[in-house]
Design a protein around this motif. Structure first.
Motif, short mmCIF file in Angstrom:
data_model
loop_
_atom_site.label_atom_id
_atom_site.label_comp_id
_atom_site.label_asym_id
_atom_site.label_seq_id
_atom_site.Cartn_x
_atom_site.Cartn_y
_atom_site.Cartn_z
N ASN A 147 15.57 -7.96 -11.71
CA ASN A 147 16.11 -7.05 -10.71
C ASN A 147 15.43 -7.19 -9.35
O ASN A 147 15.24 -6.21 -8.65
N MET A 148 15.07 -8.41 -8.96
CA MET A 148 14.38 -8.56 -7.68
C MET A 148 15.18 -9.43 -6.71
O MET A 148 14.67 -10.39 -6.16
N SER A 149 16.44 -9.05 -6.50
CA SER A 149 17.22 -9.73 -5.47
C SER A 149 16.63 -9.42 -4.10
O SER A 149 16.76 -10.21 -3.17
N VAL A 150 15.96 -8.28 -4.00
CA VAL A 150 15.14 -7.91 -2.84
C VAL A 150 13.96 -7.12 -3.38
O VAL A 150 14.01 -6.57 -4.48
N ALA A 151 12.89 -7.08 -2.61
CA ALA A 151 11.73 -6.28 -3.00
C ALA A 151 11.85 -4.90 -2.36
O ALA A 151 12.33 -4.77 -1.24
N ASN A 152 11.44 -3.87 -3.07
CA ASN A 152 11.42 -2.54 -2.48
C ASN A 152 9.99 -2.03 -2.29
O ASN A 152 9.78 -0.88 -1.91
N PHE A 153 9.02 -2.88 -2.57
CA PHE A 153 7.62 -2.54 -2.38
C PHE A 153 6.86 -3.79 -1.97
O PHE A 153 7.04 -4.85 -2.57
N VAL A 154 6.06 -3.66 -0.93
CA VAL A 154 5.16 -4.72 -0.49
C VAL A 154 3.79 -4.09 -0.38
O VAL A 154 3.66 -2.99 0.16
N GLY A 155 2.79 -4.73 -0.91
CA GLY A 155 1.47 -4.12 -0.88
C GLY A 155 0.35 -5.14 -0.86
O GLY A 155 0.59 -6.35 -0.89
N TRP A 156 -0.84 -4.65 -0.82
CA TRP A 156 -2.03 -5.48 -0.83
C TRP A 156 -3.16 -4.70 -1.46
O TRP A 156 -3.11 -3.48 -1.56
N GLY A 157 -4.16 -5.40 -1.89
CA GLY A 157 -5.30 -4.72 -2.46
C GLY A 157 -6.21 -5.67 -3.20
O GLY A 157 -6.04 -6.88 -3.17
N GLY A 158 -7.15 -5.09 -3.86
CA GLY A 158 -8.10 -5.86 -4.64
C GLY A 158 -8.27 -5.22 -6.00
O GLY A 158 -7.94 -4.05 -6.21
N ARG A 159 -8.73 -6.02 -6.95
CA ARG A 159 -9.00 -5.52 -8.30
C ARG A 159 -10.27 -6.18 -8.81
O ARG A 159 -10.58 -7.30 -8.45
N VAL A 160 -10.96 -5.45 -9.64
CA VAL A 160 -12.09 -6.02 -10.38
C VAL A 160 -11.88 -5.71 -11.85
O VAL A 160 -11.17 -4.78 -12.20
N TYR A 161 -12.51 -6.49 -12.69
CA TYR A 161 -12.41 -6.30 -14.13
C TYR A 161 -13.77 -6.58 -14.74
O TYR A 161 -14.48 -7.49 -14.33
N GLY A 162 -14.11 -5.78 -15.71
CA GLY A 162 -15.33 -5.99 -16.48
C GLY A 162 -15.12 -5.44 -17.87
O GLY A 162 -14.10 -4.82 -18.17
N VAL A 163 -16.07 -5.63 -18.74
CA VAL A 163 -15.94 -5.15 -20.10
C VAL A 163 -16.32 -3.67 -20.17
O VAL A 163 -17.10 -3.17 -19.36
N VAL A 164 -15.76 -2.97 -21.16
CA VAL A 164 -16.06 -1.56 -21.36
C VAL A 164 -17.56 -1.41 -21.62
O VAL A 164 -18.17 -2.20 -22.33
N ASN A 165 -18.16 -0.41 -21.01
CA ASN A 165 -19.60 -0.13 -21.11
C ASN A 165 -20.47 -1.23 -20.51
O ASN A 165 -21.67 -1.27 -20.76
N GLY A 166 -19.87 -2.12 -19.74
CA GLY A 166 -20.62 -3.17 -19.05
C GLY A 166 -20.61 -2.91 -17.56
O GLY A 166 -20.03 -1.93 -17.08
#
Length: 188
Positions: A147-166
């Motif tokens: 369903n992406m003939s057009v986009a209805n959201f444009v964004g930017w950002g960052g993410r980090v990931y680590g292990v639980v309790n780490g």
């Protein structure tokens, strides 16, 4: 529109200029990234394309920023993956490829470098193009998306990931703003 980011802070709207990341300090089971995104839909019908740089020793075997993309047409339930790890992305350029190490990178208080990234839709084919340094890297065919003939959201950002309790990986340079634009993220 051109927006810029520095030291691992990403901005979007179809084109961004990135001050490349200071090598984020991440351990093997951690990840840090910055990205631009286009998407349409909600919940199980979310269609998304992400494009940016990522530090993930587990995925790339090294602790340096790497060019990455990610896609899905169903909120990552059964479709999509990183870069070239599954079918979908059509690589066009033979030197700028998904997964390539991003270099040079900015250094805390030192030299700063830009990397221009954008996601653009071809108005005729509706294919979604990934562009780096004004060079067409490749595209996601329109047929991949439900369903992406057009986009209805444009964004930017960052993410980090680590292990639980780490411990968590640092985002970008890992430093908070202090008024010196060579120390932490900024957008211009």
């Amino acid at each position: 529109m051109v927006l810029r980011f520095h030291c691992g802070c990403i901005v979007a709207i179809p084109m961004i200029l990135i001050h490349t990341a200071i090598n984020s300090k991440v351990k093997e089971v951690q990840m840090s990234l910055t990205q631009i995104a286009v998407q349409r839909g909600e919940q199980d019908q979310l269609n998304t394309i992400l494009f940016g740089w990522q530090v993930s020793p587990q995925l790339y075997g090294r602790e340096s920023p790497n060019l990455f993309a990610q896609w899905t047409s169903d909120s990552f339930k059964t479709t999509g993956c990183y870069s070239m790890l599954c079918p979908g992305f059509v690589q066009i350029h033979n030197k700028i490829i998904l997964g390539i190490r991003v270099a040079p990178v900015s250094s805390y208080g030192g030299d700063q470098y830009d990397l221009s990234l954008s996601i653009s839709q071809d108005p005729k084919s509706k294919n979604w193009w990934l562009i780096a340094q004004d060079i067409n890297v490749g595209y996601y065919p329109a047929q991949l998306f439900s369903n992406m003939s057009v986009a209805n959201f444009v964004g930017w950002g960052g993410r980090v990931y680590g292990v639980v309790n780490g411990s968590s990986a640092q985002m970008g340079s890992g430093y908070l703003p202090d008024g010196d634009l060579t120390h932490a993220c900024f957008v211009w």
